[in-house]
Enzyme design. Sequence first.
Site, PDB file in Angstrom:
ATOM      1  N   CYS A   1      -3.639  -2.851  14.604  1.00  0.00           N
ATOM      2  CA  CYS A   1      -2.325  -2.812  13.962  1.00  0.00           C
ATOM      3  C   CYS A   1      -2.073  -1.433  13.364  1.00  0.00           C
ATOM      4  O   CYS A   1      -3.017  -0.697  13.038  1.00  0.00           O
ATOM      5  CB  CYS A   1      -2.225  -3.848  12.837  1.00  0.00           C
ATOM      6  SG  CYS A   1      -2.389  -5.563  13.345  1.00  0.00           S
ATOM      7  N   ASP A   2      -0.802  -1.109  13.213  1.00  0.00           N
ATOM      8  CA  ASP A   2      -0.429   0.115  12.505  1.00  0.00           C
ATOM      9  C   ASP A   2       0.927  -0.106  11.851  1.00  0.00           C
ATOM     10  O   ASP A   2       1.829  -0.666  12.484  1.00  0.00           O
ATOM     11  CB  ASP A   2      -0.356   1.308  13.455  1.00  0.00           C
ATOM     12  CG  ASP A   2      -0.211   2.613  12.689  1.00  0.00           C
ATOM     13  OD1 ASP A   2      -1.242   3.142  12.227  1.00  0.00           O
ATOM     14  OD2 ASP A   2       0.935   3.096  12.526  1.00  0.00           O
TER      15      ASP A   2
END
Length: 225
Positions: free
Chosen positions: A91-92
């Site tokens: 994730c980012d």
Amino acid sequence: MRFVLASASPARLAVLRAAGIEPSVIVSGVDEETVASRLPDPSPSELVTALAMAKAEAVARSCDIATITHGPQAPEDEGAEDAEDAVVVGCDSMLAIGGEVVGKPATVEVARARWAAMAGGTGELLTGHAVVRVSGGEPVAVASATRSTTVRFASPTEAELDAYLRTGEPLAVAGAFTLDGLGGWFVEGVDGDPSSVIGISLPLTRRLLAEVGVSVVDLWRGGQE
């Protein structure tokens, strides 16, 4: 089936644990600036998705996956093709505010400037998600998407903001705020998925897992026994 979180984020880990998953954690070590520099004028959504995918793929191809899938006591002659399946999730997150996309502020000065722009207004918290399924030690399927959530910010007093900045919390998180920590005092509300604001969208992750052929219920702690 093992669930591997390609992130050092304690908030993402806490969301998953509360939702019935006990992931293995491997930090990707991906250089985000290098990944971003290879993208020709990306949109905010394209950028966070590409960063999430880079993290998930780096972990999926790492030697640590073999240790997780086989376990430290696996026989030496056990072939990669016999490895247990794993899904790696990366994730980012970034905040889009005032036409600018921002990540972690890193310094008090930058965090203060961010809050000057955010206070009393709204921002779009973008979280890119990537899922890589690993079988026989090799990636066999991928899925990715971005979740956008509107965050409505309060207007902290100068004393409140000074105290918040002194804690150090806003320096290490996207957008200089948290929803599940001290920053929650200064968030009026969210329009969309709260779990995505914290760092990982449960409904989106469920959909991406399904796209690579994995049912989330099989990953719950009860389903792993």
